[in-house]
Design an enzyme around this catalytic site. Structure first.
Site, mmCIF file in Angstrom:
data_model
loop_
_atom_site.group_PDB
_atom_site.id
_atom_site.type_symbol
_atom_site.label_atom_id
_atom_site.label_comp_id
_atom_site.label_asym_id
_atom_site.label_seq_id
_atom_site.Cartn_x
_atom_site.Cartn_y
_atom_site.Cartn_z
ATOM 1 N N GLU A 4 -36.291 39.115 -23.288
ATOM 2 C CA GLU A 4 -36.439 38.015 -24.237
ATOM 3 C C GLU A 4 -37.743 37.240 -24.027
ATOM 4 O O GLU A 4 -38.163 36.494 -24.895
ATOM 5 C CB GLU A 4 -35.226 37.074 -24.150
ATOM 6 C CG GLU A 4 -33.951 37.736 -24.684
ATOM 7 C CD GLU A 4 -32.697 36.943 -24.393
ATOM 8 O OE1 GLU A 4 -32.481 36.596 -23.223
ATOM 9 O OE2 GLU A 4 -31.942 36.672 -25.327
ATOM 10 N N GLY A 69 -24.396 35.700 -30.448
ATOM 11 C CA GLY A 69 -23.479 36.359 -31.362
ATOM 12 C C GLY A 69 -23.153 35.395 -32.502
ATOM 13 O O GLY A 69 -22.877 34.219 -32.273
ATOM 14 N N MET A 166 -24.364 32.146 -23.894
ATOM 15 C CA MET A 166 -23.826 31.917 -22.556
ATOM 16 C C MET A 166 -24.616 30.898 -21.727
ATOM 17 O O MET A 166 -24.380 30.789 -20.530
ATOM 18 C CB MET A 166 -23.721 33.267 -21.813
ATOM 19 C CG MET A 166 -22.827 34.259 -22.543
ATOM 20 S SD MET A 166 -22.716 35.894 -21.772
ATOM 21 C CE MET A 166 -21.826 35.530 -20.276
ATOM 22 N N GLU A 167 -25.532 30.167 -22.350
ATOM 23 C CA GLU A 167 -26.381 29.260 -21.560
ATOM 24 C C GLU A 167 -26.669 27.896 -22.186
ATOM 25 O O GLU A 167 -26.797 26.897 -21.470
ATOM 26 C CB GLU A 167 -27.759 29.929 -21.278
ATOM 27 C CG GLU A 167 -27.712 31.181 -20.432
ATOM 28 C CD GLU A 167 -27.399 32.443 -21.233
ATOM 29 O OE1 GLU A 167 -27.570 32.415 -22.466
ATOM 30 O OE2 GLU A 167 -26.974 33.443 -20.631
ATOM 31 N N ASP A 190 -25.746 40.124 -32.780
ATOM 32 C CA ASP A 190 -24.450 40.735 -33.115
ATOM 33 C C ASP A 190 -23.562 39.680 -33.773
ATOM 34 O O ASP A 190 -23.944 38.506 -33.847
ATOM 35 C CB ASP A 190 -23.779 41.277 -31.841
ATOM 36 C CG ASP A 190 -23.585 40.169 -30.802
ATOM 37 O OD1 ASP A 190 -24.451 40.046 -29.917
ATOM 38 O OD2 ASP A 190 -22.603 39.414 -30.900
HETATM 39 N N1 ADE Z 1 -25.277 36.753 -26.608
HETATM 40 C C1 ADE Z 1 -25.512 37.641 -27.580
HETATM 41 N N2 ADE Z 1 -24.371 38.015 -28.191
HETATM 42 C C2 ADE Z 1 -23.377 37.332 -27.573
HETATM 43 C C3 ADE Z 1 -21.975 37.280 -27.739
HETATM 44 N N3 ADE Z 1 -21.369 38.028 -28.656
HETATM 45 N N4 ADE Z 1 -21.268 36.468 -26.923
HETATM 46 C C4 ADE Z 1 -21.881 35.731 -25.982
HETATM 47 N N5 ADE Z 1 -23.211 35.746 -25.782
HETATM 48 C C5 ADE Z 1 -23.958 36.538 -26.572
#
Ligand code: ADE
Length: 228
Positions: A4, A69, A166-167, A190
């Site tokens: 990234e 996501g 996640m951050e 996604d």
């Molecule tokens: N980062 C990218 N896609 C994610 C997802 N589906 N869940 C958590 N972190 C992500």
């Protein structure tokens, strides 16, 4: 993740790379603007630890980018979410009477992004990635990769979140405690559903490239505002 920042790192001029504990920080100039660039790794603990290191190093504003996501059904892979605010969806002190997501001692369930940074990021993202759908919305962070429709529905219902990652909210919490402005800019890799793990691998490169374009645009805008 390293992929990234892979596109930003070679663009850094007068680069001075140094170690702060486990983190490698890179001071330098990006398109003429002084920045410190670093990879934090995955999850809230890494994000909080790196943010603390960067603030102690003297960073005055934090722009956190990467992939996420999508939760909002209006969004597809490659689209962009700029944080209005951020929540930690995996914090649960409900047994003690706190609302889900509330960290005892913190104000409310969400940390609010810096409005100026967020407004600039939104405008810039629309400009530099014209074929993407760009929106300002809530970022839901937690130590889990979301890949399940039921979890998506839950995060939508409980938190009205636009994307899951996640951050971001850990960065937000640390910045808020220091009184440092922050914004999260996420490009979607996604849709956090059953195909998420495959899409994540396939689209991370594209999504990260988009996030990079937005960061450069934000820096350009910030320094032109300083001059006026
Ligand atoms: N980062 C990218 N896609 C994610 C997802 N589906 N869940 C958590 N972190 C992500």
């Amino acid at each position: 993740m390293p992929e990234e920042v892979a596109t930003l790192l070679p663009l850094l001029q007068n680069r001075d790379s140094f170690q702060v504990g486990p983190f490698e920080l890179h001071d330098g100039f990006l398109d003429g603007h002084p920045v410190t660039l670093a990879v934090c790794g995955v999850g809230k603990a890494n994000a909080a630890a790196l943010t603390q290191a960067m603030l102690m190093h003297g960073c005055e504003r934090v722009v956190f980018t990467g992939v996420a996501g999508g939760l909002d059904p209006a969004l597809s892979v490659g689209d962009i979410v700029v944080s209005s605010d951020a929540v930690q969806h995996d914090v649960d002190v409900t047994a003690l009477g706190y609302e889900l997501g509330v960290v005892p001692g913190e104000e409310g369930v969400a940390w609010t992004a810096d409005q100026q940074l967020a407004a600039i990021a939104l405008e810039v993202a629309k400009e530099v990635v014209p074929d993407a759908n760009v929106l300002m919305g809530r970022v839901a962070s937690g130590d889990a990769f979301i890949a399940d429709d039921a979890r998506v529905a839950e995060l939508r219902t409980r938190f009205s979140a636009a994307c899951a990652e996640m951050e971001g909210a850990a960065v937000a919490q640390v910045c808020a405690r220091w009184g440092v402005p922050w914004v999260v800019i996420r490009s979607l890799s996604d849709a956090a559903n059953g195909e998420a793990s495959m899409d994540f691998r396939a689209f991370t490169q594209l999504a990260a490239g988009r996030a990079e374009k937005v960061v450069r645009g934000v820096l350009a805008r910030l320094s032109s505002e300083r001059q006026h």
